[in-house]
Design an enzyme around this catalytic site. Structure first.
Site, mmCIF file in Angstrom:
data_model
loop_
_atom_site.group_PDB
_atom_site.id
_atom_site.type_symbol
_atom_site.label_atom_id
_atom_site.label_comp_id
_atom_site.label_asym_id
_atom_site.label_seq_id
_atom_site.Cartn_x
_atom_site.Cartn_y
_atom_site.Cartn_z
ATOM 1 N N HIS A 129 45.596 118.744 52.217
ATOM 2 C CA HIS A 129 44.396 118.032 52.666
ATOM 3 C C HIS A 129 44.731 116.603 53.083
ATOM 4 O O HIS A 129 44.336 116.146 54.159
ATOM 5 C CB HIS A 129 43.348 118.009 51.543
ATOM 6 C CG HIS A 129 42.155 117.156 51.857
ATOM 7 N ND1 HIS A 129 41.238 117.496 52.840
ATOM 8 C CD2 HIS A 129 41.734 115.976 51.343
ATOM 9 C CE1 HIS A 129 40.308 116.549 52.903
ATOM 10 N NE2 HIS A 129 40.578 115.617 52.002
ATOM 11 N N GLU A 194 33.251 119.627 50.702
ATOM 12 C CA GLU A 194 34.642 119.555 50.261
ATOM 13 C C GLU A 194 34.805 120.541 49.118
ATOM 14 O O GLU A 194 34.103 120.444 48.102
ATOM 15 C CB GLU A 194 35.015 118.131 49.803
ATOM 16 C CG GLU A 194 35.133 117.164 50.979
ATOM 17 C CD GLU A 194 35.716 115.796 50.616
ATOM 18 O OE1 GLU A 194 35.607 115.392 49.438
ATOM 19 O OE2 GLU A 194 36.275 115.146 51.515
ATOM 20 N N GLU A 196 36.232 121.686 46.000
ATOM 21 C CA GLU A 196 36.962 121.034 44.909
ATOM 22 C C GLU A 196 36.686 121.769 43.597
ATOM 23 O O GLU A 196 35.781 122.586 43.500
ATOM 24 C CB GLU A 196 36.506 119.564 44.748
ATOM 25 C CG GLU A 196 36.636 118.756 46.034
ATOM 26 C CD GLU A 196 36.560 117.244 45.837
ATOM 27 O OE1 GLU A 196 36.748 116.782 44.693
ATOM 28 O OE2 GLU A 196 36.312 116.551 46.830
ATOM 29 N N TYR A 239 34.290 102.959 55.202
ATOM 30 C CA TYR A 239 35.308 103.060 54.135
ATOM 31 C C TYR A 239 36.328 101.920 54.078
ATOM 32 O O TYR A 239 37.030 101.765 53.075
ATOM 33 C CB TYR A 239 36.004 104.422 54.185
ATOM 34 C CG TYR A 239 37.218 104.528 55.066
ATOM 35 C CD1 TYR A 239 38.503 104.529 54.524
ATOM 36 C CD2 TYR A 239 37.081 104.634 56.441
ATOM 37 C CE1 TYR A 239 39.609 104.636 55.343
ATOM 38 C CE2 TYR A 239 38.176 104.737 57.260
ATOM 39 C CZ TYR A 239 39.446 104.729 56.707
ATOM 40 O OH TYR A 239 40.534 104.838 57.523
HETATM 41 MN MN MN Z 1 36.087 114.563 47.531
#
Ligand code: MN
Length: 410
Positions: A129, A194, A196, A239
Site C-alpha cells: 500500500h 481502506e 484494515e 495533509y
Molecule cells: Mn487508514
C-alpha cells in the site's frame, strides 16, 4: 471439537472462535454476548446457570454496555470464560442445552460498539500500500519515504466517529483544491474505503512505561475488521505538513465481534524479512503475522455485490507487536479499549489492493461491476462490506463482516 449446537461448517463463528460483543434485543438493555453459528449467546444467562463459577467473576459484569470492564479482568479470566463456553458446548450433559432463553437468533439482535474506544491510532504498515501510494503521489524511486523501513509510521485518529457495522454514513463535506481553481467547500468527490484490521488494547500501561515486543501480545485483547473511510480529495489538500485530519475523521466502521488473540493463535505465520535490520526495540522472535483472508464487496443500491478486492493480513510489513512497542517507546500510555488499526492492507497483486485509490490507480482505471456499472471511487447509496477469516486443518475462525452504506451528504 464437537458440539451439541448446530453450526454450519463454513461459519466464521465456529466453536473454536467464541468472540465477544455487545448486543441488545428489542428495547432491552445492552449485554455481553458471544456468537456461535447463527446464534448470539447471552453470557449473563450462561453465568447465572453457573458456567463460570470456577472463575470467581462478579457475573454482573456481563450486563455491562461495553466490554471494557470485562476486558479489565485480564486474559486469564476472559480466556477462562471462552474455554468454559467451549467446554460447555461440547458437554452433552450440559444444563445449557435446556437454557433456551440464552440463545437468540442473530437476526433478532442489534449489535453495538463492543468497546468504549478511548483513543484510536492508525498505522501505515503495508509495504504494498505504501509503495502504491508513493508511486502515485511521487515516483517509483522515492515511493517509500526514508523512514518507512525503520519505524511503523502512524498518526493519531479520531475515536468519537468509530461506528459499528450496519450504521450508515453520510458523504463528508470539506475543503478541496481543484487543479485549476481556488479551494472550494462541498461534498467530497473521491470517497474511498481502506481495508484494515484493528487490535484492541486489553492491558493498560502507566505514563512513562514502555511495552517491549516480547510482552506486546499480552497487551492485545483481540481484533476486528476496520474500514477506515477516507475522502481522498479533502486528504490531498489538507495533509501537508501534519498528516491526515478531516479527510479521515468523519467515520471508521468496525465489525462488532472482537475475535480474541487466543482464537487466532492457530493462524500465526512468519512475516517477511525486514531489510535493513530494525533497531533492537523493534526486533522480535517467532511468528507475529496472521494468515487472515480478507475480501471487500461493493454493492450499488438494488444490485448484486461485486468483490473488488481479495487481500490477506499476512502481507503486513510491520506486525502488531512492533506497532505497540513503537507506540509506547516514548512512554505514551495506552488504555483498555484503545483501538490501533493496521493501515490499508494491500497485497502484491492488482486484485489485492485495499482501497479504490489503488484499485482505480488514482482514478485512471475503472472497476467493472457485475450489474454493468463502473466505479473509480465510492458512489452515494453504495454499500461497502468487508469480510475476514482464518482457516486451517478444518478449523475456521472469522470476523463476520463490517458493512456500511454511504448516503448523500447532509
Ligand atoms: Mn487508514
Amino acid at each position: 471439537m464437537n458440539t451439541w449446537l448446530d453450526i454450519d461448517k463454513d461459519s466464521d463463528f465456529s466453536i473454536y472462535n467464541i468472540p465477544f460483543g455487545i448486543f441488545s434485543v428489542g428495547d432491552g438493555s445492552k449485554k455481553i454476548g458471544t456468537r456461535v453459528g447463527d446464534q448470539v449467546v447471552d453470557l449473563h444467562a450462561f453465568a447465572s446457570a453457573g458456567t463460570f463459577n470456577d472463575l470467581n467473576i462478579d457475573i454482573e459484569v456481563f450486563t455491562s454496555s461495553s466490554l471494557n470492564d470485562f476486558i479489565a479482568l485480564g486474559k486469564s479470566k476472559t480466556n477462562g470464560v471462552r474455554l468454559s463456553i467451549q467446554a460447555a458446548l461440547q458437554d452433552e450433559s450440559s444444563v445449557l442445552k435446556e437454557l433456551n432463553q440464552a440463545f437468540i437468533k442473530t437476526t433478532d439482535v442489534q449489535m453495538h460498539m463492543p468497546v468504549e474506544v478511548k483513543d484510536y491510532t492508525d498505522f501505515y504498515s503495508s509495504i504494498d500500500h505504501a509503495t502504491n501510494v508513493g508511486i502515485m503521489f511521487r515516483d517509483k524511486e522515492s515511493a517509500l519515504l526514508p523512514n518507512w523501513k525503520h519505524l511503523p509510521v502512524g498518526y493519531h485518529g479520531r475515536a468519537s466517529s468509530i461506528i459499528p457495522s450496519g450504521k450508515n454514513i453520510y458523504r463528508p463535506k470539506g475543503q478541496m483544491k481543484p487543479t485549476d481553481t481556488p479551494p472550494v467547500y462541498g461534498p467530497c468527490r473521491l470517497l474511498d474505503f481502506e481495508l484494515e484490521m484493528a487490535f484492541i488494547v486489553g492491558k493498560p500501561t502507566k505514563l512513562g512505561q514502555r511495552i517491549c515486543t516480547a510482552n506486546a501480545m499480552d497487551h492485545i485483547f483481540g481484533m476486528v475488521l476496520f474500514n477506515d473511510w477516507s475522502a481522498r480529495d479533502i486528504q490531498k489538500w489538507e495533509y501537508v505538513p501534519l498528516g491526515p485530519f478531516l479527510g479521515k475523521s468523519f467515520a471508521s466502521s468496525i465489525s462488532p465481534w472482537i475475535v480474541t488473540m487466543e482464537a487466532l493463535e492457530f493462524a500465526k505465520v512468519d512475516g517477511q524479512k525486514q531489510e535493513p535490520a530494525v533497531l533492537p526495540y523493534l526486533q522480535y522472535e517467532g511468528p507475529h503475522n496472521f494468515d487472515i483472508k480478507l475480501d471487500v464487496g461493493l454493492t450499488p443500491q438494488g444490485e448484486e455485490e461485486t468483490i473488488v478486492c481479495g487481500s490477506n493480513f499476512k502481507h503486513m510489513y510491520w506486525n502488531m507487536a512492533q506497532q505497540l512497542a513503537h507506540h509506547t517507546c516514548n512512554g505514551c500510555n495506552v488504555n483498555i479499549g484503545d483501538m490501533m488499526a493496521s493501515g490499508t492492507i494491500s497485497g502484491p497483486e492488482e486484485g489485492s489492493f485495499g482501497s479504490m485509490l489503488e484499485l482505480s490507480w488514482a482514478g485512471t482505471k475503472t472497476i467493472q461491476l457485475k450489474g454493468g456499472e463502473e466505479r473509480k471511487f465510492v458512489a452515494d447509496y453504495d454499500t461497502i462490506t468487508m469480510y475476514g477469516h482464518a482457516e486451517k486443518d478444518g478449523r475456521r475462525v472469522g470476523f463476520g463482516e463490517v458493512s456500511t452504506q454511504v448516503l448523500p451528504a447532509l
